[in-house]
Design a protein around this motif. Structure first.
Motif, PDB file in Angstrom:
ATOM      1  N   VAL A  14     -24.717  20.445  -8.384  1.00 12.02           N
ATOM      2  CA  VAL A  14     -24.656  21.225  -9.664  1.00 12.02           C
ATOM      3  C   VAL A  14     -24.086  22.426  -9.548  1.00 12.02           C
ATOM      4  O   VAL A  14     -24.529  23.202  -8.737  1.00 12.02           O
ATOM      5  CB  VAL A  14     -26.316  21.307 -10.137  1.00 12.02           C
ATOM      6  N   CYS A  15     -23.003  22.595 -10.389  1.00 14.70           N
ATOM      7  CA  CYS A  15     -22.225  23.871 -10.260  1.00 14.70           C
ATOM      8  C   CYS A  15     -21.789  24.108 -11.595  1.00 14.70           C
ATOM      9  O   CYS A  15     -22.206  23.543 -12.572  1.00 14.70           O
ATOM     10  CB  CYS A  15     -21.080  23.466  -9.166  1.00 14.70           C
ATOM     11  N   SER A  16     -21.066  25.165 -11.797  1.00 16.79           N
ATOM     12  CA  SER A  16     -20.255  25.438 -12.939  1.00 16.79           C
ATOM     13  C   SER A  16     -19.048  24.467 -13.399  1.00 16.79           C
ATOM     14  O   SER A  16     -18.753  23.679 -12.587  1.00 16.79           O
ATOM     15  CB  SER A  16     -19.455  27.109 -13.002  1.00 16.79           C
ATOM     16  N   TRP A  17     -18.907  24.282 -14.647  1.00 16.82           N
ATOM     17  CA  TRP A  17     -17.984  23.140 -15.083  1.00 16.82           C
ATOM     18  C   TRP A  17     -16.597  23.436 -14.437  1.00 16.82           C
ATOM     19  O   TRP A  17     -15.988  22.359 -14.302  1.00 16.82           O
ATOM     20  CB  TRP A  17     -17.981  23.017 -16.642  1.00 16.82           C
ATOM     21  N   ALA A  19     -15.756  24.436 -11.561  1.00 15.99           N
ATOM     22  CA  ALA A  19     -15.815  23.846  -9.925  1.00 15.99           C
ATOM     23  C   ALA A  19     -16.044  22.643  -9.904  1.00 15.99           C
ATOM     24  O   ALA A  19     -16.025  22.046  -8.856  1.00 15.99           O
ATOM     25  CB  ALA A  19     -16.723  24.845  -9.261  1.00 15.99           C
ATOM     26  N   ALA A  20     -16.413  21.787 -11.058  1.00 13.78           N
ATOM     27  CA  ALA A  20     -16.935  20.425 -10.827  1.00 13.78           C
ATOM     28  C   ALA A  20     -16.001  19.323 -10.809  1.00 13.78           C
ATOM     29  O   ALA A  20     -14.921  19.539 -11.441  1.00 13.78           O
ATOM     30  CB  ALA A  20     -17.953  20.058 -12.024  1.00 13.78           C
ATOM     31  N   ARG A  35     -16.518  23.788 -25.960  1.00 15.40           N
ATOM     32  CA  ARG A  35     -15.778  24.584 -25.164  1.00 15.40           C
ATOM     33  C   ARG A  35     -15.060  24.127 -24.147  1.00 15.40           C
ATOM     34  O   ARG A  35     -13.892  24.261 -24.073  1.00 15.40           O
ATOM     35  CB  ARG A  35     -16.533  25.671 -24.522  1.00 15.40           C
ATOM     36  N   ILE A  36     -15.761  23.128 -23.433  1.00 15.96           N
ATOM     37  CA  ILE A  36     -14.726  22.084 -22.605  1.00 15.96           C
ATOM     38  C   ILE A  36     -13.525  21.552 -23.109  1.00 15.96           C
ATOM     39  O   ILE A  36     -12.478  21.527 -22.742  1.00 15.96           O
ATOM     40  CB  ILE A  36     -15.691  21.226 -21.752  1.00 15.96           C
ATOM     41  N   PHE A  37     -14.022  20.763 -24.408  1.00 12.37           N
ATOM     42  CA  PHE A  37     -12.819  20.237 -24.900  1.00 12.37           C
ATOM     43  C   PHE A  37     -11.789  20.949 -25.487  1.00 12.37           C
ATOM     44  O   PHE A  37     -10.466  20.536 -25.500  1.00 12.37           O
ATOM     45  CB  PHE A  37     -13.421  19.604 -26.339  1.00 12.37           C
ATOM     46  N   THR A  48     -12.125  15.463 -17.273  1.00 12.76           N
ATOM     47  CA  THR A  48     -12.615  14.488 -18.260  1.00 12.76           C
ATOM     48  C   THR A  48     -14.106  14.595 -18.277  1.00 12.76           C
ATOM     49  O   THR A  48     -14.739  15.072 -17.327  1.00 12.76           O
ATOM     50  CB  THR A  48     -12.555  13.127 -17.811  1.00 12.76           C
ATOM     51  N   VAL A  49     -14.750  14.357 -19.433  1.00 10.54           N
ATOM     52  CA  VAL A  49     -16.185  14.583 -19.766  1.00 10.54           C
ATOM     53  C   VAL A  49     -16.826  13.052 -19.909  1.00 10.54           C
ATOM     54  O   VAL A  49     -16.106  12.309 -20.531  1.00 10.54           O
ATOM     55  CB  VAL A  49     -16.695  15.385 -21.080  1.00 10.54           C
TER      56      VAL A  49
END
Length: 97
Positions: A14-17, A19-20, A35-37, A48-49
């Motif tokens: 589990v890490c920040s998005w 670094a994922a 925010r990711i999109f 990709t989500v």
């Protein structure tokens, strides 16, 4: 067992998005997912989500390799209805996994 505990048990972290390697969300309209999109990495196809239901199904099957992750790509909410018109229900919207 929570999904994050399951992911760690399967050698995930589990890490920040940023670094994922894999990003999971249950809601394309949540502020974090939106925010990711809108991020440069997403727009440039660098990430990709996936719908978090993927992890739920893996936990039920006790395997992350027996579930095709591509079925769980989570598109932005703004285009979900257009995609749904072509494919029907998303796999996470069905009872059968």
């Amino acid at each position: 067992m929570s999904l994050s505990v399951f992911a760690v048990a399967e050698e995930g972290t589990v890490c920040s998005w940023k670094a994922a390697d894999y990003l999971f969300s249950a809601d394309a309209s949540s502020a974090d997912t939106e925010r990711i999109f809108y991020s440069r990495d997403y727009v440039r196809n660098n990430l990709t989500v996936f719908h978090s239901k993927f992890l739920s199904v893996c936990r039920l099957r006790k395997s992350v390799t027996s579930v095709p992750i591509g079925h769980y790509v989570l598109p932005p909410e703004a285009i979900q209805n257009e995609i749904r018109a072509v494919i029907g229900q998303y796999i996470w919207e069905t009872e059968e996994q």
